[in-house]
Scaffold this motif. Structure first.
Motif, short mmCIF file in Angstrom:
data_model
loop_
_atom_site.label_atom_id
_atom_site.label_comp_id
_atom_site.label_asym_id
_atom_site.label_seq_id
_atom_site.Cartn_x
_atom_site.Cartn_y
_atom_site.Cartn_z
N VAL A 1 0.99 -1.18 0.12
CA VAL A 1 -0.09 -0.21 0.09
C VAL A 1 0.70 1.43 0.34
CG1 VAL A 1 -0.57 -0.06 2.13
CG2 VAL A 1 -1.93 0.98 1.42
N ILE A 2 0.76 2.56 -0.68
CA ILE A 2 1.37 3.82 -1.08
C ILE A 2 0.95 4.68 -0.88
CG2 ILE A 2 0.95 3.59 -4.14
CD1 ILE A 2 4.61 3.82 -3.59
N ASN A 3 1.76 5.32 -0.36
CA ASN A 3 1.32 7.03 -0.24
C ASN A 3 1.55 7.85 -1.19
OD1 ASN A 3 -0.38 9.15 1.20
ND2 ASN A 3 2.30 9.33 2.07
N ALA A 4 0.40 9.18 -1.33
CA ALA A 4 1.22 9.85 -2.44
C ALA A 4 2.72 10.04 -3.01
CB ALA A 4 0.43 11.12 -2.05
N SER A 5 3.93 10.66 -1.89
CA SER A 5 4.40 11.21 -2.53
C SER A 5 5.59 10.10 -3.38
CB SER A 5 5.32 11.84 -1.32
OG SER A 5 5.18 11.38 0.11
N PRO A 6 5.62 8.45 -3.11
CA PRO A 6 6.49 7.74 -3.56
C PRO A 6 5.34 7.57 -5.20
CG PRO A 6 6.05 7.25 -1.49
CD PRO A 6 5.49 8.04 -0.95
N LEU A 7 4.90 7.37 -5.03
CA LEU A 7 3.88 7.19 -6.13
C LEU A 7 4.19 8.59 -7.28
CD1 LEU A 7 1.91 5.22 -7.30
CD2 LEU A 7 0.10 6.92 -6.42
N ILE A 8 3.96 9.65 -6.42
CA ILE A 8 4.55 10.48 -7.53
C ILE A 8 5.67 11.14 -7.76
CG2 ILE A 8 4.45 12.80 -7.60
CD1 ILE A 8 2.08 13.13 -6.01
N LEU A 9 6.96 10.57 -6.85
CA LEU A 9 8.28 10.57 -7.13
C LEU A 9 8.99 9.31 -8.63
CD1 LEU A 9 9.63 11.04 -3.61
CD2 LEU A 9 9.45 12.73 -6.08
N LEU A 10 7.78 8.26 -8.42
CA LEU A 10 8.21 7.81 -9.12
C LEU A 10 7.59 7.53 -11.05
CD1 LEU A 10 8.77 4.73 -6.49
CD2 LEU A 10 9.63 4.95 -7.79
N SER A 11 6.11 8.40 -10.62
CA SER A 11 5.89 8.15 -11.95
C SER A 11 6.84 9.38 -12.81
CB SER A 11 4.25 8.47 -12.04
OG SER A 11 3.94 9.46 -10.93
N LEU B 1 -1.65 12.83 10.93
CA LEU B 1 -0.96 12.51 9.48
C LEU B 1 -1.60 12.83 9.07
CD1 LEU B 1 0.67 8.95 10.15
CD2 LEU B 1 1.76 11.30 10.83
N GLY B 2 -1.74 13.27 7.75
CA GLY B 2 -2.03 13.73 6.77
C GLY B 2 -3.38 12.20 6.09
N ALA B 3 -4.08 12.99 5.26
CA ALA B 3 -5.20 12.05 5.74
C ALA B 3 -4.85 10.61 4.49
CB ALA B 3 -6.43 12.43 4.81
N GLY B 4 -3.73 10.98 3.82
CA GLY B 4 -2.64 10.03 2.71
C GLY B 4 -1.81 9.19 3.98
N GLU B 5 -1.18 9.65 4.59
CA GLU B 5 -0.33 8.82 5.43
C GLU B 5 -1.34 8.08 6.23
OE1 GLU B 5 -0.18 12.39 4.88
OE2 GLU B 5 2.03 12.22 4.32
N SER B 6 -2.56 8.59 7.01
CA SER B 6 -3.13 7.76 7.70
C SER B 6 -3.87 6.60 7.36
CB SER B 6 -4.71 8.76 8.23
OG SER B 6 -3.73 9.55 9.13
N ALA B 7 -4.41 6.90 5.67
CA ALA B 7 -5.45 5.55 4.97
C ALA B 7 -3.80 4.68 4.53
CB ALA B 7 -5.93 6.63 3.66
N THR B 8 -3.23 5.04 4.50
CA THR B 8 -2.17 4.15 4.44
C THR B 8 -1.93 3.19 5.06
OG1 THR B 8 -0.72 5.86 2.00
CG2 THR B 8 0.53 4.14 2.99
N LEU B 9 -1.59 3.85 6.10
CA LEU B 9 -1.48 2.62 7.52
C LEU B 9 -2.37 2.74 7.20
CD1 LEU B 9 0.74 5.68 9.36
CD2 LEU B 9 2.10 3.50 7.81
N ALA B 10 -3.48 2.61 8.12
CA ALA B 10 -4.71 1.46 8.61
C ALA B 10 -5.08 0.57 7.06
CB ALA B 10 -5.65 2.49 8.25
N ILE B 11 -4.75 0.25 6.60
CA ILE B 11 -4.53 -0.64 5.28
C ILE B 11 -3.48 -1.63 5.64
CG2 ILE B 11 -4.52 -1.48 2.24
CD1 ILE B 11 -6.01 1.58 1.84
#
Length: 160
Positions: free
Chosen positions: A6-16, A77-87
């Protein structure tokens, strides 16, 4: 077949951005993108490279949001980090997060964790890329922050 990550936004953005999204497949045949992360990425507009990748890459799967456990919510945390960690917590999956506060929370929860740097280093160790240095230079040019000390140590780990 490996289990999802499960991935958060920044790694996804940087890699793409750097056209290195395929390195994620070194870890999983399926990468879950939490709904808040997908929402954040889609807000960048339909011409954004990450938004396009999210729409066209079949192994990137938007995953429904889960309730945020108190152990994560209290970290603010931000919404993205929180959701990533919850999953990641619910499914016992590896979380891919670069944000320091998110990484500390993941470690406190005993979650398996990777960051953009770790993805590149693992790809090098597995022989998927001939060298980590040019990819890291590209990612740094695209916004990844690594101190010189961390970069030097990371490259030493893969004999570069």
């Amino acid at each position: 077949m490996t289990e999802p990550v499960v991935i958060n936004a920044s790694p996804l953005i940087l890699l793409s951005r750097g056209d290195h999204l395929g390195l994620l497949q070194a870890f999983a045949s399926e990468v879950w993108v939490p709904t808040p992360v997908a929402r954040e990425i889609r807000q960048r507009g339909p011409t954004d490279i990450t938004a396009r990748a999210l729409s066209t890459t079949d192994w990137l799967r938007v995953h429904p949001e889960l309730p945020i456990p108190e152990s994560i919510a209290r970290r603010r945390l931000g919404a993205g980090e929180s959701a990533t960690l919850a999953i990641a917590l619910e499914h016992r999956l590896t979380a891919i997060i670069d944000d320091l506060a998110g990484r500390r929370c993941a470690e406190g929860l005993g979650l398996s964790l990777r960051g953009t740097l770790g993805i590149v280093l693992a790809a090098k160790r597995r022989g998927l890329i001939p060298a980590a240095r040019p990819i890291l230079a590209d990612l740094i040019a695209g916004g990844l922050y690594l101190s010189e000390r961390v970069l030097d140590e990371a490259l030493r780990r893969v004999d570069e």
